[in-house]
Design an enzyme around this catalytic site. Structure first.
Site, PDB file in Angstrom:
ATOM      1  N   HIS A 217      -2.496 -21.504   1.237  1.00  0.00           N
ATOM      2  CA  HIS A 217      -3.294 -20.508   0.528  1.00  0.00           C
ATOM      3  C   HIS A 217      -3.008 -19.146   1.100  1.00  0.00           C
ATOM      4  O   HIS A 217      -3.888 -18.310   1.235  1.00  0.00           O
ATOM      5  CB  HIS A 217      -4.781 -20.801   0.671  1.00  0.00           C
ATOM      6  CG  HIS A 217      -5.122 -22.158   0.205  1.00  0.00           C
ATOM      7  ND1 HIS A 217      -5.189 -23.224   1.052  1.00  0.00           N
ATOM      8  CD2 HIS A 217      -5.379 -22.616  -1.030  1.00  0.00           C
ATOM      9  CE1 HIS A 217      -5.481 -24.302   0.341  1.00  0.00           C
ATOM     10  NE2 HIS A 217      -5.604 -23.964  -0.906  1.00  0.00           N
ATOM     11  N   THR A 440     -15.716 -21.885  -1.356  1.00  0.00           N
ATOM     12  CA  THR A 440     -16.796 -22.322  -0.478  1.00  0.00           C
ATOM     13  C   THR A 440     -18.013 -21.434  -0.643  1.00  0.00           C
ATOM     14  O   THR A 440     -19.142 -21.908  -0.798  1.00  0.00           O
ATOM     15  CB  THR A 440     -16.352 -22.229   0.992  1.00  0.00           C
ATOM     16  OG1 THR A 440     -15.053 -22.763   1.102  1.00  0.00           O
ATOM     17  CG2 THR A 440     -17.298 -22.978   1.885  1.00  0.00           C
TER      18      THR A 440
HETATM   19  P1  ADP Z   1     -12.958 -20.181   0.728  1.00  0.00           P
HETATM   20  O1  ADP Z   1     -13.098 -20.399   2.193  1.00  0.00           O
HETATM   21  O2  ADP Z   1     -13.119 -21.442  -0.050  1.00  0.00           O
HETATM   22  O3  ADP Z   1     -11.753 -19.391   0.386  1.00  0.00           O
HETATM   23  P2  ADP Z   1     -14.542 -17.785   0.496  1.00  0.00           P
HETATM   24  O4  ADP Z   1     -13.365 -17.072   1.047  1.00  0.00           O
HETATM   25  O5  ADP Z   1     -15.142 -17.218  -0.745  1.00  0.00           O
HETATM   26  O6  ADP Z   1     -14.252 -19.315   0.292  1.00  0.00           O
HETATM   27  O7  ADP Z   1     -15.705 -17.801   1.572  1.00  0.00           O
HETATM   28  C1  ADP Z   1     -15.434 -17.906   2.928  1.00  0.00           C
HETATM   29  C2  ADP Z   1     -16.756 -17.866   3.678  1.00  0.00           C
HETATM   30  O8  ADP Z   1     -17.502 -19.039   3.391  1.00  0.00           O
HETATM   31  C3  ADP Z   1     -16.597 -17.867   5.167  1.00  0.00           C
HETATM   32  O9  ADP Z   1     -16.375 -16.559   5.644  1.00  0.00           O
HETATM   33  C4  ADP Z   1     -17.921 -18.440   5.649  1.00  0.00           C
HETATM   34  O10 ADP Z   1     -18.897 -17.440   5.800  1.00  0.00           O
HETATM   35  C5  ADP Z   1     -18.356 -19.298   4.493  1.00  0.00           C
HETATM   36  N1  ADP Z   1     -18.277 -20.714   4.833  1.00  0.00           N
HETATM   37  C6  ADP Z   1     -17.182 -21.476   4.961  1.00  0.00           C
HETATM   38  N2  ADP Z   1     -17.534 -22.736   5.265  1.00  0.00           N
HETATM   39  C7  ADP Z   1     -18.889 -22.760   5.336  1.00  0.00           C
HETATM   40  C8  ADP Z   1     -19.866 -23.759   5.608  1.00  0.00           C
HETATM   41  N3  ADP Z   1     -19.511 -25.008   5.868  1.00  0.00           N
HETATM   42  N4  ADP Z   1     -21.177 -23.406   5.597  1.00  0.00           N
HETATM   43  C9  ADP Z   1     -21.540 -22.131   5.339  1.00  0.00           C
HETATM   44  N5  ADP Z   1     -20.662 -21.159   5.064  1.00  0.00           N
HETATM   45  C10 ADP Z   1     -19.363 -21.464   5.063  1.00  0.00           C
END
Ligand code: ADP
Ligand code: MG
Length: 590
Positions: A217, A440
């Site tokens: 990614h 996420t």
């Molecule tokens: P992705 O990681 O799927 O690319 P985003 O970039 O939109 O999603 O979001 C990333 C954010 O998600 C991280 O900076 C963190 O704050 C949050 N995050 C990741 N995993 C978790 C989790 N298990 N519980 C809570 N927040 C999380």
């Protein structure tokens, strides 16, 4: 560079629509992704691959006989939403159950998990098989935390062949997990990929450098080294994989040398010339190896080597024929089932009228204004949030938050205009957020807002204590789904101090507005303090060291949104919204 696009944010959707048009004889577009054009003659297990866009031929290019029954297709590098996964599963299910298979990323795990709960509640048998092949992303003792990269392909292929041969759901799952346990991948990156419309790649390497341990990614390699010769690179890859030979593994292996998007096939063949003799010299027979692009990362320059140790059960599944738009082996043909000519269904939610108390309807207007303020703040911060996420994650956080809040605002305004109270407005906004943002943060924000709304209800406007309870419900839902603790470097690090401060002040009788402002300051400070932490959850975890010194993107955006929510959700002067801690007599409330 991605040069061909219209509106960059439509790129993934348009790419999927174009793909489905070209291969209309094989695939059919459905809400959330695509499924095989032809229904199976007999009920069969539906193998559904999934994840974000940007990885072609993964995942939609692998739909067809002997491989996937459908693909759930998220936005670029973003997990599809639970709604998308549910919708594709409903379209693909032929009565023998469905299995979602995907790389191990927090957003995918949560979204496919939520979709599975919903399918199971409807009586559909459903399972999940996670791929964890990337040896660079966690030590062997924590192999369950590893992310999925090109090993996705071998696992999908083996499950797809098993399902095609009539295996039942439990057996397809067992074989998929076994294939995953016996699969290892290592990769290296030479140049980062660039999002459509972005003017710079997600990461750059110094001249004549290479990042070892790439992600798919646009995550940079885990560490940078001098660019080796092809021979040295082959030696490095083979040594790292053979160091991880599974206990009791046999001497026949499936091998994939995978290009990440802009590495030429000729380069791959040169590298193969170093890899294959080393594997043979180690005593292995290479069974139908593949050299080409099977799991890519937009236009990233890079390469990965995957080995799956085969046994008598896995080998015939690896070598079985397959016929998909992007991958053919042997002569699988298109099965004789009936072609499904149904046009892709448009989501046509019937306009609903809502019952709600007047005070809640009035407070709902403030909720809509709060979301609009968040929308403005997130649009302004889109680039900076993306940049934060690009340091150790995949650079999509700004884009995901913007997609989420845009959808949430539209849905909230729609619900308000149909007479919804505050609870329904926020719950509807949450559903729209989760469905459109993916990722996420999208699933967490969406589910959190729904919980916030459900706690508020639709009868009255909240006082400070009720608002504190709703914020606590928001936080509990996020903690329950994401299972992150304070200190794991996620949005929870900003959220927990907010909830604790606001609840304490509400309990002490501080007005909601003053309490909210104080809590937002705490959340902002806590978000900034995450810079010192190493991420223990989410996509940034494998690159924990790179993340030190930079605040967590999700904590940063959460503090930002809660700060701008304050004047709307908690202002003392909201007419009719008795939220300053002074309760009206019950009879005075509508
Ligand atoms: P992705 O990681 O799927 O690319 P985003 O970039 O939109 O999603 O979001 C990333 C954010 O998600 C991280 O900076 C963190 O704050 C949050 N995050 C990741 N995993 C978790 C989790 N298990 N519980 C809570 N927040 C999380
Ligand atoms: Mg991200």
């Amino acid at each position: 560079m991605t040069r061909i696009f219209n509106n960059p944010s439509d790129f993934a959707e348009e790419a999927l629509a174009g793909f489905c048009d070209v291969y209309a004889n094989l695939v059919r577009q459905v809400p959330g992704g695509a499924v095989r054009r032809h229904r199976p003659v007999q009920p069969k297990v539906a193998v559904l691959a999934g994840g974000g866009s940007g990885h072609y031929p993964a995942f939609a290019g692998l739909i067809g006989t002997g491989l996937a029954d459908g693909a759930v297709v998220g936005n670029i590098f973003t997990s599809p939403s639970a709604q998308q996964a549910y919708s594709v599963a409903k379209a693909a299910d032929s009565g023998a159950g469905v299995v979602f298979t995907y790389g191990n990323y927090a957003g995918d795990v949560m979204n496919f998990g939520l979709a599975s709960e919903r399918l199971a509640a409807e009586g559909i048998q459903v399972e999940n098989v996670l791929v964890t092949d990337d040896v660079a992303s966690a030590p062997p003792s924590e192999s369950g935390k590893r992310r999925g990269i090109a090993g996705d392909f071998t696992v999908f292929k083996i499950m797809g062949a098993a399902a095609e041969a009539g295996a039942d759901l439990a057996d397809v799952v067992r074989l998929g997990r076994k294939a995953n346990d016996l699969t290892r991948t290592i990769g290296s990156a030479f140049h980062g990929c660039t999002f459509p419309g972005a003017d710079a790649p997600l990461f750059t390497l110094k001249d004549r450098q290479m990042g070892l341990g790439l992600g798919i990614h646009g995550e940079p390699g885990l560490f940078d080294t001098e660019l080796p010769s092809a021979k040295e690179l082959g030696q490095e890859f083979v040594a790292r994989l053979l160091a991880e030979t599974p206990h009791g593994a046999g001497d026949r292996i499936a091998v994939i040398l995978n290009g990440l998007g802009s590495t030429k096939h000729e380069e791959l063949f040169v590298l193969w010339l170093s890899v294959a003799p080393l594997l043979r010299a180690a005593g292995y027979t290479l069974v139908m190896p593949e050299v080409g692009e099977l799991v890519t990362s937009l236009d990233m320059a890079g390469v990965s080597l995957t080995v799956t140790w085969l046994d008598d059960e896995l080998e015939p599944l690896w070598t079985a024929p397959a016929e998909t738009p992007a991958y053919r082996r042997g002569n699988a043909g298109i099965p004789g089932g009936e072609a499904d000519e149904t046009a892709p269904a448009e989501a046509t939610a019937a306009p609903e009228a809502f019952a709600a108390g007047d005070a809640s309807r009035e407070y709902a207007q403030h909720c809509v204004a709060a979301l609009a303020a968040a929308r403005e703040a997130l649009h302004d911060a889109e680039k900076s949030l993306g940049d934060l996420d690009a340091i150790a994650g995949d650079g999509d956080h700004g884009r995901g938050m913007v997609r989420g809040i845009d959808a949430a605002c539209a849905a909230a305004a729609g619900a308000l205009s149909r007479g919804a109270g505050a609870g329904t407005v926020l719950a509807t906004a949450g559903d729209a957020w989760a469905d459109n943002a993916g990722g996420t943060s999208g699933v967490l924000w969406g589910a959190g807002l729904r919980a916030f709304g459900e706690c508020l209800g639709n009868d009255q406007s909240p006082d400070a204590a009720e608002l504190a309870a709703a914020v606590a419900a928001f936080a509990a839902r996020i903690a329950g789904l994401g299972k992150a603790d304070v200190g794991d470097k996620t949005m929870v690090d900003a959220l927990v101090p907010f909830v604790e401060t606001f609840s304490r002040l509400a309990g002490e009788g501080t007005g909601a507005d003053a309490g909210w402002s104080e809590a937002a300051r705490e959340a902002t400070a806590a978000a900034e303090a995450t810079a010192a932490l190493r991420p223990l959850k989410g996509r940034a975890r494998p690159l924990a060291e790179k993340s030190v010194g930079t605040p967590d993107p999700g904590a940063t955006s959460l503090a930002m949104v809660f700060t701008v929510f304050g004047p709307h959700l908690a202002a003392a002067n909201i007419a009719g919204a008795n939220i300053a801690g002074v309760r009206q007599p019950a009879g005075a409330r509508s």
